[in-house]
Design an enzyme around this catalytic site. Sequence first.
Site, PDB file in Angstrom:
ATOM      1  N   ARG A  40      11.988  20.671 -39.233  1.00 59.79           N
ATOM      2  CA  ARG A  40      11.766  21.939 -39.913  1.00 59.79           C
ATOM      3  C   ARG A  40      13.073  22.716 -39.981  1.00 59.79           C
ATOM      4  NH1 ARG A  40       9.986  26.927 -37.766  1.00 59.79           N
ATOM      5  NH2 ARG A  40       8.936  28.277 -39.259  1.00 59.79           N
ATOM      6  N   SER A 109       0.408  21.392 -46.902  1.00 60.65           N
ATOM      7  CA  SER A 109      -0.226  22.474 -46.155  1.00 60.65           C
ATOM      8  C   SER A 109      -1.345  23.085 -46.976  1.00 60.65           C
ATOM      9  CB  SER A 109       0.798  23.564 -45.815  1.00 60.65           C
ATOM     10  OG  SER A 109       1.774  23.081 -44.930  1.00 60.65           O
ATOM     11  N   LYS A 138       5.749  31.961 -39.389  1.00 56.94           N
ATOM     12  CA  LYS A 138       5.650  32.368 -40.784  1.00 56.94           C
ATOM     13  C   LYS A 138       5.311  31.191 -41.685  1.00 56.94           C
ATOM     14  CE  LYS A 138       8.956  36.158 -40.276  1.00 56.94           C
ATOM     15  NZ  LYS A 138      10.246  36.710 -40.685  1.00 56.94           N
TER      16      LYS A 138
END
Length: 221
Positions: A40, A109, A138
């Site tokens: 990420r 997602s 977030k």
Amino acid sequence: MNPSNWRTYLVTQASLSDGRSTSEIVRAAIDGGVDAVQLREKETSARSRYELGLELRELTADAGVDLIVNDRVDIAQAIDADGVHVGQSDLPVGVARDLLGPDAVVGCSTSTVAEAREAEREGADYLGVGAVYGTSSKDVADDEDGIGPERIEAIADAVSIPIVGIGGITADNAAPVAEAGAAGVAVISEITAASDPAAATAALAETVETSKGVADGGRGA
């Protein structure tokens, strides 16, 4: 490279690692039995992510652990990752598939049944569903209270591809997620911020595996 077999999925975030390197955290997670790792590190440059990705590719390849890249199809291609994970505001699943080819894993997602069905239609191999519980990340969900295991169950009933629950998940609350139909759980801080990431990974994996056994037994009864 089968998301149906993912029980524990680490999403990296160096800012939560208490000064330890991401490679160190990933190495420990591998020792604890992690099944997949997502690179990420959104707060870093593309060059930094690429260089870290090369390190993680070597670690995960040697261990037989799947490596997924968050958002960046180009970095996934450059480091020969196993696949990419896209969000609702990223490249569409179908575009990522076209760029990476039929053998790559493409995840998406989602937080609603409609999003899940659309991602499956576009060719997603798995769904990251959440945030299941409240989370400060977030990157997952827009509901600070979480969608709950009930939404996991609704989405699991609506699609035929594997689901990975994400958002606020710990070894203490992972069981309902697995029992609701998730193949596994994705975590950031539960492993990354742990004093012993290997032990945290192993505990999480045990909880998920045990809970899936209970759920499968119930469905087979």
